[in-house]
Scaffold this active site. Structure first.
Site, PDB file in Angstrom:
ATOM      1  N   HIS A 101       0.805  -1.232   0.000  1.00  0.00           N
ATOM      2  CA  HIS A 101       0.000   0.000   0.000  1.00  0.00           C
ATOM      3  C   HIS A 101       0.830   1.269   0.000  1.00  0.00           C
ATOM      4  CE1 HIS A 101       0.835  -0.246   4.321  1.00  0.00           C
ATOM      5  NE2 HIS A 101       0.616   1.059   4.348  1.00  0.00           N
TER       6      HIS A 101
HETATM    7  C1  UD1 Z   1      -1.739   5.954   5.271  1.00  0.00           C
HETATM    8  C2  UD1 Z   1      -0.394   6.468   5.773  1.00  0.00           C
HETATM    9  C3  UD1 Z   1       0.623   5.344   5.717  1.00  0.00           C
HETATM   10  C4  UD1 Z   1       0.134   4.116   6.458  1.00  0.00           C
HETATM   11  C5  UD1 Z   1      -1.246   3.719   5.970  1.00  0.00           C
HETATM   12  C6  UD1 Z   1      -1.777   2.620   6.846  1.00  0.00           C
HETATM   13  C7  UD1 Z   1       0.016   8.844   5.329  1.00  0.00           C
HETATM   14  C8  UD1 Z   1       0.757   9.808   4.503  1.00  0.00           C
HETATM   15  N1  UD1 Z   1       0.083   7.552   4.944  1.00  0.00           N
HETATM   16  O1  UD1 Z   1      -1.565   5.598   3.909  1.00  0.00           O
HETATM   17  O2  UD1 Z   1       1.824   5.774   6.335  1.00  0.00           O
HETATM   18  O3  UD1 Z   1       1.038   3.067   6.237  1.00  0.00           O
HETATM   19  O4  UD1 Z   1      -2.139   4.847   6.055  1.00  0.00           O
HETATM   20  O5  UD1 Z   1      -2.741   1.852   6.194  1.00  0.00           O
HETATM   21  O6  UD1 Z   1      -0.599   9.213   6.290  1.00  0.00           O
HETATM   22  N2  UD1 Z   1      -8.961   4.938   0.912  1.00  0.00           N
HETATM   23  C9  UD1 Z   1     -10.227   4.406   0.850  1.00  0.00           C
HETATM   24  N3  UD1 Z   1     -10.866   4.150   2.024  1.00  0.00           N
HETATM   25  C10 UD1 Z   1     -10.297   4.365   3.243  1.00  0.00           C
HETATM   26  C11 UD1 Z   1      -9.010   4.908   3.275  1.00  0.00           C
HETATM   27  C12 UD1 Z   1      -8.350   5.179   2.119  1.00  0.00           C
HETATM   28  O7  UD1 Z   1     -10.781   4.193  -0.224  1.00  0.00           O
HETATM   29  O8  UD1 Z   1     -10.940   4.087   4.271  1.00  0.00           O
HETATM   30  C13 UD1 Z   1      -8.238   5.180  -0.372  1.00  0.00           C
HETATM   31  C14 UD1 Z   1      -8.486   6.554  -0.975  1.00  0.00           C
HETATM   32  O9  UD1 Z   1      -8.496   6.409  -2.372  1.00  0.00           O
HETATM   33  C15 UD1 Z   1      -7.247   7.323  -0.550  1.00  0.00           C
HETATM   34  C16 UD1 Z   1      -6.179   6.253  -0.543  1.00  0.00           C
HETATM   35  O10 UD1 Z   1      -6.841   5.074  -0.126  1.00  0.00           O
HETATM   36  O11 UD1 Z   1      -6.943   8.362  -1.422  1.00  0.00           O
HETATM   37  C17 UD1 Z   1      -5.010   6.549   0.367  1.00  0.00           C
HETATM   38  O12 UD1 Z   1      -5.443   6.793   1.705  1.00  0.00           O
HETATM   39  P1  UD1 Z   1      -4.583   7.710   2.691  1.00  0.00           P
HETATM   40  O13 UD1 Z   1      -5.171   7.689   4.037  1.00  0.00           O
HETATM   41  O14 UD1 Z   1      -4.346   9.034   2.073  1.00  0.00           O
HETATM   42  O15 UD1 Z   1      -3.176   7.018   2.724  1.00  0.00           O
HETATM   43  P2  UD1 Z   1      -2.806   5.481   2.943  1.00  0.00           P
HETATM   44  O16 UD1 Z   1      -2.280   4.949   1.670  1.00  0.00           O
HETATM   45  O17 UD1 Z   1      -3.927   4.780   3.591  1.00  0.00           O
HETATM   46  N1  UDP Z   2      -3.710  -5.254   8.965  1.00  0.00           N
HETATM   47  C1  UDP Z   2      -4.976  -5.785   9.123  1.00  0.00           C
HETATM   48  N2  UDP Z   2      -5.658  -6.165   7.993  1.00  0.00           N
HETATM   49  C2  UDP Z   2      -5.137  -6.063   6.735  1.00  0.00           C
HETATM   50  C3  UDP Z   2      -3.834  -5.508   6.604  1.00  0.00           C
HETATM   51  C4  UDP Z   2      -3.151  -5.109   7.737  1.00  0.00           C
HETATM   52  O1  UDP Z   2      -5.485  -5.914  10.244  1.00  0.00           O
HETATM   53  O2  UDP Z   2      -5.813  -6.418   5.767  1.00  0.00           O
HETATM   54  C5  UDP Z   2      -2.960  -4.844  10.178  1.00  0.00           C
HETATM   55  C6  UDP Z   2      -1.626  -5.520  10.351  1.00  0.00           C
HETATM   56  O3  UDP Z   2      -1.765  -6.775  10.989  1.00  0.00           O
HETATM   57  C7  UDP Z   2      -0.863  -4.512  11.188  1.00  0.00           C
HETATM   58  C8  UDP Z   2      -1.409  -3.178  10.711  1.00  0.00           C
HETATM   59  O4  UDP Z   2      -2.646  -3.475  10.060  1.00  0.00           O
HETATM   60  O5  UDP Z   2      -1.180  -4.648  12.558  1.00  0.00           O
HETATM   61  C9  UDP Z   2      -0.457  -2.552   9.733  1.00  0.00           C
HETATM   62  O6  UDP Z   2      -1.071  -1.478   9.116  1.00  0.00           O
HETATM   63  P1  UDP Z   2      -0.742  -1.012   7.642  1.00  0.00           P
HETATM   64  O7  UDP Z   2      -0.053  -2.082   6.909  1.00  0.00           O
HETATM   65  O8  UDP Z   2      -1.995  -0.467   7.080  1.00  0.00           O
HETATM   66  O9  UDP Z   2       0.205   0.262   7.885  1.00  0.00           O
HETATM   67  P2  UDP Z   2       1.735   0.481   8.267  1.00  0.00           P
HETATM   68  O10 UDP Z   2       2.076  -0.408   9.379  1.00  0.00           O
HETATM   69  O11 UDP Z   2       2.532   0.242   7.025  1.00  0.00           O
HETATM   70  O12 UDP Z   2       1.780   1.918   8.622  1.00  0.00           O
END
Ligand code: UD1
Ligand code: UDP
Length: 359
Positions: free
Chosen positions: A203
């Protein structure tokens, strides 16, 4: 004494679960949810499964560019903080919700505690690195999960308020793994057998927002011929569609693309995987805790201990390196030398804060 916890993204819900349980023994806690993650399986499922207190404020900021998202959060959080006047703000990790929470607080002269302080990938192109560095430099209490994190802070001249507590994600895992083994039926539901599949999560922006990288990763998965279960983050699903990669995945018989799963199911999928392929920070650590070999789809990691100990290999988005690691990578032995605490990081954090704030 009142503490305001600010969260917004999936890993923060998991991190706050054990901390909140401990905090509430000492403080009144209010929870501010920025709304960064909002889909049921990215948000509500964690509150339900982990018994996290419902947010007192839901800001509903949602998705958008960094400026839009961080700016919207900053405005919303500031309003709540002015109204609530907490004695301390607690932020987690490295997302835009973390930075917005810290920035809103410091300008209002409210003390800040940062959980998961001191992590560094030394790659400033990653938004997470900017969020971490800035948050650490304006925090009053810095809870470092590892020795490496403490050293990183010292090197940047941050010495006051640094505490080595261990990792709250380790606390969360220890607390939930038995529950997960008992309750989760996910392997049967997906038709998976223990150690006969690999798990992938992707992601991070450097992989999803770059067609070449995402395509190379997907090609490596498909060409490996290994059964790979792939719970796709909504960001990834969006880009798979944009780049026309969805058809490729649907045609491939070895890729099981599923929606994101809840934490309990995730732990079970992780523990039973033969190998884990990921660009997630949290998943790299969980692979280490569960002794599952991890192939990290990044050039650098902030969780260097997992690599130094031989359980994690960095391969970036390079197709042939990913394929080689899928085939050949094995941990170098039974080394398991790095500690992420003793499962009591959350208790330590709550105790330290209660002692410090009472002064
Ligand atoms: C964010 C964090 C990242 C973290 C991740 C955990 C930042 C800059 N990034 O990335 O460090 O690892 O969360 O999962 O804060 N979207 C949906 N539904 C949701 C959420 C997101 O459709 O509930 C889609 C949208 O198209 C959105 C994209 O995902 O534009 C990215 O979401 P965003 O929260 O901006 O960043 P993450 O990639 O989730
Ligand atoms: N996780 C989850 N379901 C999923 C993917 C990840 O519960 O489908 C959990 C995972 O076990 C871990 C946390 O989400 O505890 C990690 O979050 P993510 O990978 O979104 O973000 P990051 O750690 O890279 O910031």
């Amino acid at each position: 004494m009142k503490v305001a916890t600010i969260v917004g993204a999936r890993p923060q819900f998991i991190k706050m679960a054990p901390v909140s349980r401990e905090l509430r023994k000492h403080f009144d806690e209010i929870v501010i949810h920025t709304g960064q993650h909002y889909d049921y399986e990215m948000n509500k499922i964690f509150f339900e499964q982990l018994n996290i207190p419902e947010p007192d404020y839901y800001l509903g900021v949602g998705s958008g560019s960094h400026g839009y998202q961080t700016g919207g959060m900053l405005q919303g959080i500031e309003e709540v903080l002015i109204k609530e006047r907490p004695d301390l703000v607690l932020v987690y990790g490295d997302t835009n919700s973390t930075l917005a929470g810290a920035l809103a607080s410091v300008k209002l002269h409210i003390r800040i505690a940062h959980v998961e302080a001191g992590l560094r990938s030394f790659d400033k192109r990653m938004p997470e690195e900017i969020n971490r560095v800035l948050t650490d430099h304006i925090s009053d209490y810095l809870f470092a999960p590892t020795e490496t994190a403490v050293k990183n802070l010292h090197k940047e001249g941050i010495k006051d308020g640094v505490y080595l507590t261990g990792d709250v994600m380790y606390d969360a895992l220890l607390y939930n793994i038995k529950i997960a083994r008992e309750k989760s039926r996910i392997l049967d539901e997906l038709g998976l057998r223990s150690k006969e599949y690999m798990l992938a999560t992707v992601h991070r922006a450097e992989n999803t927002d770059n067609q070449k990288n995402l395509e190379s990763i997907i090609d490596a998965f498909i060409e490996s011929n290994e059964l790979i279960v792939f719970p796709a983050h909504p960001r990834t699903r969006k880009y798979l569609k944009t780049y026309g990669l969805m058809e490729k995945i649907e045609k491939a018989t070895n890729i099981l693309l599923i929606p994101p799963v809840g934490y309990l199911d995730m732990l079970v999928i992780e523990e039973n995987a033969r190998k884990i392929l990921t660009d997630s920070g949290g998943v790299q650590k969980e692979a280490y805790f569960l002794k599952v070999p991890c192939i990290t789809l990044r050039e650098r990691t902030e969780w260097v201990e997992t690599v130094e100990d031989g359980w994690n290999i960095l391969v970036g988005a390079n197709k042939s390196e990913i394929r080689r690691a899928i085939k050949e990578f094995e941990p170098s032995g039974e080394t398991y030398s790095y500690k992420f605490g003793d499962g009591k990081a959350s208790m330590k954090i709550a105790r330290i804060l209660s002692e410090q704030l009472d002064r």
